[in-house]
Design a protein around this motif. Sequence first.
Motif, mmCIF file in Angstrom:
data_model
loop_
_atom_site.group_PDB
_atom_site.id
_atom_site.type_symbol
_atom_site.label_atom_id
_atom_site.label_comp_id
_atom_site.label_asym_id
_atom_site.label_seq_id
_atom_site.Cartn_x
_atom_site.Cartn_y
_atom_site.Cartn_z
ATOM 1 N N LEU A 39 0.820 -1.214 0.000
ATOM 2 C CA LEU A 39 0.000 0.000 0.000
ATOM 3 C C LEU A 39 0.858 1.270 0.000
ATOM 4 O O LEU A 39 0.550 2.237 -0.704
ATOM 5 N N VAL A 40 1.936 1.263 0.770
ATOM 6 C CA VAL A 40 2.832 2.427 0.788
ATOM 7 C C VAL A 40 3.485 2.614 -0.577
ATOM 8 O O VAL A 40 3.563 3.731 -1.104
ATOM 9 N N GLU A 41 3.955 1.535 -1.167
ATOM 10 C CA GLU A 41 4.569 1.624 -2.494
ATOM 11 C C GLU A 41 3.568 2.095 -3.548
ATOM 12 O O GLU A 41 3.894 2.922 -4.393
ATOM 13 N N LEU A 42 2.359 1.579 -3.477
ATOM 14 C CA LEU A 42 1.328 1.998 -4.419
ATOM 15 C C LEU A 42 1.041 3.491 -4.280
ATOM 16 O O LEU A 42 0.931 4.208 -5.281
ATOM 17 N N ALA A 43 0.959 3.960 -3.048
ATOM 18 C CA ALA A 43 0.718 5.393 -2.818
ATOM 19 C C ALA A 43 1.874 6.233 -3.347
ATOM 20 O O ALA A 43 1.658 7.298 -3.942
ATOM 21 N N LEU A 44 3.107 5.774 -3.149
ATOM 22 C CA LEU A 44 4.261 6.528 -3.638
ATOM 23 C C LEU A 44 4.278 6.591 -5.165
ATOM 24 O O LEU A 44 4.571 7.635 -5.750
ATOM 25 N N GLU A 46 1.663 6.157 -7.251
ATOM 26 C CA GLU A 46 0.501 6.884 -7.760
ATOM 27 C C GLU A 46 0.632 8.395 -7.567
ATOM 28 O O GLU A 46 0.151 9.165 -8.385
ATOM 29 N N SER A 47 1.286 8.812 -6.484
ATOM 30 C CA SER A 47 1.426 10.251 -6.230
ATOM 31 C C SER A 47 2.573 10.867 -7.005
ATOM 32 O O SER A 47 2.667 12.093 -7.094
#
Length: 101
Positions: A39-44, A46-47
């Motif tokens: 989830l942290v990697e996905l957020a990084l 995507e942002s």
Amino acid sequence: MANFPSNNAAFRGSERTAAARSSRAPYTHLVGGILGFILVELALFESGLAGQIAQFMLGFNWFLILGAFMLTGWLASRTAQTSSSIGMQYFAYARTWLRKR
């Protein structure tokens, strides 16, 4: 079946379920940590911050970056091993996962 001893481990249902529960807990935490990391990697990604972080790290001295990773890992491991607070241990566990990305 009457000839088998009653203290045979195969017939102790309550002990087997307690052992299964206690061995399941670390794997539950491991799966939770992996999902949190994803989830942290996905957020990084995507942002767009992942690209900026990569650019910063590529233009920086790698010995300092490796030293920072080593220091963060040591601090996280030390916090997880010496802390008596469950919340602090989870914080150290999350910090260990974040440093490995």
